[in-house]
Design a protein around this motif. Structure first.
Motif, PDB file in Angstrom:
ATOM      1  N   VAL A  63      -3.651  -9.447  -7.493  1.00  0.00           N
ATOM      2  CA  VAL A  63      -4.094  -8.064  -7.717  1.00  0.00           C
ATOM      3  C   VAL A  63      -5.363  -7.778  -6.916  1.00  0.00           C
ATOM      4  N   LEU A  64      -6.315  -8.707  -6.974  1.00  0.00           N
ATOM      5  CA  LEU A  64      -7.573  -8.517  -6.252  1.00  0.00           C
ATOM      6  C   LEU A  64      -7.326  -8.423  -4.752  1.00  0.00           C
ATOM      7  N   THR A  65      -6.418  -9.276  -4.264  1.00  0.00           N
ATOM      8  CA  THR A  65      -6.112  -9.248  -2.833  1.00  0.00           C
ATOM      9  C   THR A  65      -5.491  -7.912  -2.430  1.00  0.00           C
ATOM     10  N   SER A  66      -4.564  -7.429  -3.242  1.00  0.00           N
ATOM     11  CA  SER A  66      -3.905  -6.159  -2.909  1.00  0.00           C
ATOM     12  C   SER A  66      -4.886  -4.991  -2.965  1.00  0.00           C
ATOM     13  N   VAL A  67      -5.775  -5.012  -3.938  1.00  0.00           N
ATOM     14  CA  VAL A  67      -6.760  -3.927  -4.052  1.00  0.00           C
ATOM     15  C   VAL A  67      -7.707  -3.951  -2.846  1.00  0.00           C
ATOM     16  N   VAL A  68      -8.163  -5.136  -2.481  1.00  0.00           N
ATOM     17  CA  VAL A  68      -9.043  -5.252  -1.314  1.00  0.00           C
ATOM     18  C   VAL A  68      -8.350  -4.748  -0.063  1.00  0.00           C
ATOM     19  N   ILE A  69      -7.061  -5.111   0.103  1.00  0.00           N
ATOM     20  CA  ILE A  69      -6.308  -4.641   1.277  1.00  0.00           C
ATOM     21  C   ILE A  69      -6.190  -3.135   1.276  1.00  0.00           C
ATOM     22  N   SER A  70      -5.918  -2.583   0.064  1.00  0.00           N
ATOM     23  CA  SER A  70      -5.782  -1.116   0.006  1.00  0.00           C
ATOM     24  C   SER A  70      -7.107  -0.409   0.315  1.00  0.00           C
ATOM     25  N   VAL A  71      -8.203  -0.998  -0.131  1.00  0.00           N
ATOM     26  CA  VAL A  71      -9.512  -0.387   0.143  1.00  0.00           C
ATOM     27  C   VAL A  71      -9.830  -0.456   1.637  1.00  0.00           C
ATOM     28  N   VAL A  72      -9.582  -1.655   2.213  1.00  0.00           N
ATOM     29  CA  VAL A  72      -9.834  -1.803   3.662  1.00  0.00           C
ATOM     30  C   VAL A  72      -8.957  -0.839   4.443  1.00  0.00           C
ATOM     31  N   TRP A  73      -7.686  -0.732   4.019  1.00  0.00           N
ATOM     32  CA  TRP A  73      -6.781   0.212   4.696  1.00  0.00           C
ATOM     33  C   TRP A  73      -7.291   1.654   4.608  1.00  0.00           C
ATOM     34  N   TYR A  74      -7.775   1.988   3.437  1.00  0.00           N
ATOM     35  CA  TYR A  74      -8.290   3.358   3.262  1.00  0.00           C
ATOM     36  C   TYR A  74      -9.530   3.596   4.116  1.00  0.00           C
ATOM     37  N   VAL A  75     -10.411   2.592   4.160  1.00  0.00           N
ATOM     38  CA  VAL A  75     -11.637   2.739   4.946  1.00  0.00           C
ATOM     39  C   VAL A  75     -11.310   2.878   6.432  1.00  0.00           C
ATOM     40  N   ARG A  76     -10.332   2.131   6.912  1.00  0.00           N
ATOM     41  CA  ARG A  76     -10.013   2.146   8.338  1.00  0.00           C
ATOM     42  C   ARG A  76      -9.246   3.390   8.741  1.00  0.00           C
ATOM     43  N   THR A  77      -8.357   3.888   7.867  1.00  0.00           N
ATOM     44  CA  THR A  77      -7.520   5.037   8.249  1.00  0.00           C
ATOM     45  C   THR A  77      -8.080   6.350   7.740  1.00  0.00           C
ATOM     46  N   GLY A  78      -8.811   6.244   6.626  1.00  0.00           N
ATOM     47  CA  GLY A  78      -9.338   7.470   6.019  1.00  0.00           C
ATOM     48  C   GLY A  78      -8.262   8.308   5.379  1.00  0.00           C
ATOM     49  N   GLN A  79      -7.073   7.753   5.203  1.00  0.00           N
ATOM     50  CA  GLN A  79      -5.947   8.480   4.621  1.00  0.00           C
ATOM     51  C   GLN A  79      -5.709   8.028   3.184  1.00  0.00           C
ATOM     52  N   GLY A  80      -5.436   8.956   2.329  1.00  0.00           N
ATOM     53  CA  GLY A  80      -5.073   8.641   0.964  1.00  0.00           C
ATOM     54  C   GLY A  80      -3.563   8.664   0.805  1.00  0.00           C
ATOM     55  N   ASP A  81      -3.048   7.931  -0.184  1.00  0.00           N
ATOM     56  CA  ASP A  81      -1.604   7.852  -0.410  1.00  0.00           C
ATOM     57  C   ASP A  81      -1.376   7.924  -1.909  1.00  0.00           C
ATOM     58  N   LEU A  82      -0.536   8.896  -2.318  1.00  0.00           N
ATOM     59  CA  LEU A  82      -0.299   9.108  -3.745  1.00  0.00           C
ATOM     60  C   LEU A  82       0.388   7.899  -4.388  1.00  0.00           C
ATOM     61  N   PHE A  83       1.337   7.280  -3.634  1.00  0.00           N
ATOM     62  CA  PHE A  83       2.045   6.129  -4.201  1.00  0.00           C
ATOM     63  C   PHE A  83       1.100   4.958  -4.423  1.00  0.00           C
ATOM     64  N   VAL A  84       0.191   4.739  -3.491  1.00  0.00           N
ATOM     65  CA  VAL A  84      -0.790   3.671  -3.643  1.00  0.00           C
ATOM     66  C   VAL A  84      -1.673   3.940  -4.850  1.00  0.00           C
ATOM     67  N   ALA A  85      -2.030   5.213  -5.034  1.00  0.00           N
ATOM     68  CA  ALA A  85      -2.855   5.560  -6.198  1.00  0.00           C
ATOM     69  C   ALA A  85      -2.110   5.266  -7.502  1.00  0.00           C
ATOM     70  N   TYR A  86      -0.803   5.640  -7.504  1.00  0.00           N
ATOM     71  CA  TYR A  86      -0.012   5.332  -8.695  1.00  0.00           C
ATOM     72  C   TYR A  86       0.046   3.816  -8.960  1.00  0.00           C
ATOM     73  N   LEU A  87       0.244   3.067  -7.868  1.00  0.00           N
ATOM     74  CA  LEU A  87       0.310   1.612  -8.034  1.00  0.00           C
ATOM     75  C   LEU A  87      -1.007   1.061  -8.578  1.00  0.00           C
ATOM     76  N   ARG A  88      -2.138   1.643  -8.088  1.00  0.00           N
ATOM     77  CA  ARG A  88      -3.425   1.186  -8.615  1.00  0.00           C
ATOM     78  C   ARG A  88      -3.533   1.479 -10.106  1.00  0.00           C
ATOM     79  N   SER A  89      -3.062   2.633 -10.512  1.00  0.00           N
ATOM     80  CA  SER A  89      -3.097   2.984 -11.937  1.00  0.00           C
ATOM     81  C   SER A  89      -2.225   2.025 -12.755  1.00  0.00           C
ATOM     82  N   VAL A  90      -1.019   1.741 -12.200  1.00  0.00           N
ATOM     83  CA  VAL A  90      -0.139   0.801 -12.900  1.00  0.00           C
ATOM     84  C   VAL A  90      -0.812  -0.562 -13.025  1.00  0.00           C
TER      85      VAL A  90
END
Length: 903
Positions: free
Chosen positions: A266-293
């Motif tokens: 979980v920690l690895t996936s969250v870190v990857i998602s944060v790095v991805w967001y920082v690099r692209t600056g794009q948000g994704d609704l599905f990723v947000a849902y997955l984070r909530s789950v």
């Protein structure tokens, strides 16, 4: 077995690696597409066959699990064969049904595999952990694979769905494999299957991406991952199983890894998602849902963990309370047992200062525990006991956990001296004790019992005198401790005729007489002399006196003199005016309620005896001297001389030779004729045994018959004489000759004489009325009732009974009337003096003849040697006669000739 398994796995791995390498090299050739198609079909088929064969060798859930994994591989192989047959790579197609079948069957096969039974909370936690891992992998896949593919396709299509189904199926399978490995449900085969699925996932992701961008072609790099995946599944299916069927217990490190794995993913996936967001600056609704789950799953996981921790805490508290109660109960029980124990438990320091004292000390030794605690233990004992205890404590303190046992006299508080057994254990090094532990037990009663048993083992129960074992020990001690000025003498004493006391007055009177004799013996010797009873009427005295003195002889004379005084007050004497029935018998005399006892005493002095068996030798010498005194008439003593031993040796040799004579046929029968004085005819013979010794020649009966009587050989000897005499009598034909055979008292003692006679008569064919059994008067005087019964049984057979040597014994007229006797044989001592001037001897012989006539008995005179004796007996009316005047005892052949001459 582990070494064999490891070697087999290494070989299979090498073969699999070689196959994958060959397959990869073939991809670079011009025929790569054909090699890929055929290789993938063969790889899938091989993996399927291996899994199905593995399933066949197993049972239960393991069989079904491997069968479903094999079915999944076979399904994929069928899809690959269909794609080759259709010659298309388009999505979707019929081939995708076979491909996707693997992603349905393989997870089911993994779930069916046997696993360790878990509680409901553990199963829920496992589900949550799996969902956390799956959601994390989906998030990573969404960011790097799925989202870019969807963006490139821009609109939903069947090709997109099918292409995404492959990596998503791989994520599910990889999630299951990783979690199952982390929980250690299986290890070896499962790890290989997981590695194969990972290879599939990599190839599926590449296939999906290349297909969507239109760059996929058969024989590409993606095909290598699929082939490698099947190779790993084949390797897993062919890997040998462990010897034990039980699943290995997971180690603590593996359990910790299994608990931390979901959080790490979980920690690895969250870190990857944060790095991805920082690099692209794009948000994704599905990723947000997955984070909530993931957040909800983590919260549920923590709540479950909190609940488990609370339950665990309550369980631990309950166990601690139960254990504390058990310890308290055990301590109370131990304390109660300690206080009620027969052992006194004391803990002391090295200088015997009492650190702890159990309450049982008051019950055992009378001291209150509080009064003993703090004092030096050795001060409560007598000085010798205290010194011994102090030495034992110092010795035990040198070695940790050393145990020492000693016995000490310990004084009770009331002054009584008690015997105690103390076990000292060094627990100075034990922090819970820190002292020397003394377990003290009162063994006074045990010691008294031991002393009593030792006394009983070493003393005669009737007289309380020393027995043979103790006497032998004291003789040995005297011989070892004597000096040149000392003389050790042993006296053996045997009462003369003691048997008659038991027979006439009973065993109670006999026991009382033995006790009185023991008292007089003690009174006849010095305090330092040892008096012993060996059993029966045998006693012994040990005397240690100066060399050259005659103390032993004086003791023997005092004993004879003291025994000469009559014994009174014995049981069986009350109301008996006289016991003349036994008067004068063998050394006993009774009159007016008094018993006189005589004794035969043998003396033996040690002299130069110093061998290990000197004690036994000295006692044997005294025994030989005693028999010499008894053979001299009794009521006296005899001193041992070496000639007695020589006589004993000769007697032993003669006994051995006699036994051999019976076995080797060295015995012979001679026959002395019996003459009817009224007709001068031979009417019978008396069988007389002779011994033809191979070395000593003819041995007279007077030498070996008494020996046979004493040793019991007279029984087989008498049986042989009876059989041989009857056989000879039968061989003489129909002439009615009476055969007389002598019978011993020892043969009557066995109780089977009538049976023996009946067997011999039946064996030889001898008529019973032609057999005469001769016995001495002692048969009438001993064991009267038993012998009377046997005589009646013999008489019932039809044989004739005769009293031999009549007139020399003590039989009375009453005995003659009671016993079924047919003949009286007049002893030769009365016949020798017939025909002379003595009228008394003639009167005695005439009295016996007249007595026989009055009782209806025939009379036979023995030892007739001249005509005057024959004439006198004929005048008296004697019936039959024997003697040298007629014929000496003759061998069988000469007796036959004698019969022929007198016929």
């Amino acid at each position: 077995m582990a070494a064999i398994t490891s070697s087999w796995t290494a070989r299979l791995s090498l073969v699999a690696a070689l196959l994958v390498s060959v397959f990869a090299l073939a991809m670079g050739t011009g025929a790569g597409a054909y090699v890929a198609g055929a290789g993938l079909c063969l790889g899938a088929a091989a993996a399927a066959v291996a899994c199905l064969l593995r399933a066949r060798s197993l049972t239960g859930r393991a069989r079904w699990g491997w069968a479903l994994i094999g079915a999944g591989a076979l399904s994929w192989g069928l899809g690959q064969s269909t794609r080759i047959f259709l010659d298309t790579v388009a999505l979707p197609s019929v081939a995708d049904v076979g491909y996707l079948g693997m992603y349905v069957l393989t997870p089911i096969g993994l779930l069916v595999q046997p696993s360790v039974s878990q509680a409901l909370a553990h199963r829920v936690r496992s589900v949550l952990d799996g969902l956390m891992i799956a959601a994390s992998l989906v998030m990573v896949s969404w960011i790097f694979v799925i989202a870019p593919l969807i963006a490139a396709e821009r609109k939903a299509s069947a090709a997109l769905v099918v292409s995404l189904a492959y990596p998503l199926g791989d994520i599910v399978i990889v999630t299951m494999v990783i979690y199952m490995l982390a929980r250690q449900r299986r290890s070896g085969q499962l790890a290989l299957v997981g590695a194969g699925i990972v290879a599939f996932a990599i190839s599926d992701i590449g296939f999906a991406y290349l297909h969507l961008v239109g760059d996929y072609a058969a024989g590409g790099v993606a095909d290598i991952g699929w082939f490698a995946g099947f190779a790993l599944i084949l390797l897993a299916a062919t890997r040998p199983s462990a010897v034990s069927s039980a699943a290995p217990a997971p180690c603590s490190a593996a359990q910790s890894f299994g608990i931390l794995l979901p959080y790490a993913v979980v920690l690895t996936s969250v870190v990857i998602s944060v790095v991805w967001y920082v690099r692209t600056g794009q948000g994704d609704l599905f990723v947000a849902y997955l984070r909530s789950v993931l957040t909800l799953l983590i919260i549920a996981r923590q709540l479950l963990t909190l609940r488990e921790n609370r339950n665990l805490t309550r369980t631990l508290e309950r166990r601690v309370d139960d254990r504390s109660a058990e310890l308290l109960a055990s301590e109370q029980r131990f304390h109660a047992l300690l206080q009620q124990s027969s052992d006194v438990v004391t803990v002391v320091g090295p200088s015997s200062d009492v650190l702890y004292q159990s309450e049982s000390v008051q019950r055992v030794f009378g001291w209150p525990a509080a009064e003993v605690t703090g004092r030096r233990l050795i001060t409560l004992m007598d000085v010798p006991s205290g010194l011994r205890l102090a030495r034992a404590l110092r010795a035990a303190a040198r070695t940790p956990y050393e145990t020492t046992v000693l016995e000490l006299p310990v004084r009770h508080r009331d002054g009584r001296l008690r015997q105690a057994e103390i076990t000292i254990t060094n627990l100075l090094a034990d922090p819970g004790v820190g002292g020397l532990v003394l377990n003290t037990r009162d063994i006074s009663e045990r010691k008294q019992l031991q002393d009593q048993l030792v006394h009983e083992a070493c003393h005669d129960a009737l007289t309380q005198l020393a027995n043979r074992a103790l006497f032998r020990e004291r003789v040995g001690e005297a011989l070892r401790e004597r000096t040149a000025a000392d003389e050790v003498t042993v006296l053996f004493l045997d009462l003369d005729g003691f048997k008659e006391v038991n027979d006439s007055l009973g065993h109670l009177a006999g026991d009382q007489l033995l006790m009185r004799v023991g008292e007089r013996l003690r009174a006849s010797v010095r305090d330092e002399d040892v008096v012993a009873r060996f059993g029966g009427d045998e006693f012994a005295v040990l005397i240690n006196s100066p060399v050259g003195g005659d103390e032993a002889v004086r003791v023997a004379e005092r004993i004879i003199a003291m025994l000469d005084e009559p014994f009174t007050g014995l049981a069986g004497l009350a109301g008996v005016g006289g016991v003349g029935g036994v008067g004068g018998v063998g050394g006993l005399a009774g009159f007016g309620g008094k018993i006189h006892v005589q004794a035969s005493i043998g003396l033996a002095t040690a002299g130069l005896l110093a061998s290990p068996g000197a004690a036994e030798q000295l006692m044997r010498n005294a025994d030989l001297a005693m028999y010499r005194a008894k053979s001299a008439g009794g009521s006296g003593y005899a001193v041992y001389d070496p000639g007695m031993l020589l006589g004993l040796v000769a007697r032993i040799e003669l006994e051995a030779d006699l036994r051999a004579a019976l076995e080797r046929g060295q015995l012979r029968l001679h026959y002395q004729p019996t003459i009817d004085l009224s007709t001068n005819e031979v009417v019978g013979f008396e069988a007389l045994v002779r011994w033809q010794h191979p070395v000593r020649g003819m041995i007279p009966p007077s030498e070996f018959i008494p020996l046979a009587e004493a040793t019991g050989l007279i029984v087989p000897l008498g049986r042989w004489v009876l059989r041989e005499a009857c056989r000879q009598a039968v061989s003489w034909g129909a002439r009615p000759l009476k055969m007389a055979v002598n019978v011993s008292v020892r043969q009557f003692d066995r109780g089977d004489l009538a049976e023996v006679v009946a067997d011999v008569l039946a064996e030889t064919g001898m008529p019973a009325d032609r057999l005469c059994l001769e016995m001495t008067e002692s048969v009438l005087m001993t064991d009267t009732d038993d012998n009377l019964t046997q005589l009646k049984r013999l008489k019932a057979l039809g044989v004739t009974l005769a009293i031999d040597d009549f007139g020399t014994g003590y039989s009375s007229l009453a005995y003659l009337r009671r016993f079924p006797v047919d003949t009286l044989k007049i002893d030769r001592s009365f016949v020798d003096r017939l025909g002379g001037t003595s009228t008394d001897d003639a009167a005695l012989a005439d009295t016996i003849v007249q007595l026989g006539k009055s009782l209806g008995m025939a009379t036979v005179a023995e030892g007739i040697e001249d005509h005057g004796q024959l004439a006198a007996l004929r005048e008296m009316g004697c019936d039959y006669a024997q003697g040298f005047y007629f014929a000496r005892p003759l061998p069988a052949a000469e007796a036959t000739q004698f019969l022929a001459l007198t016929a």
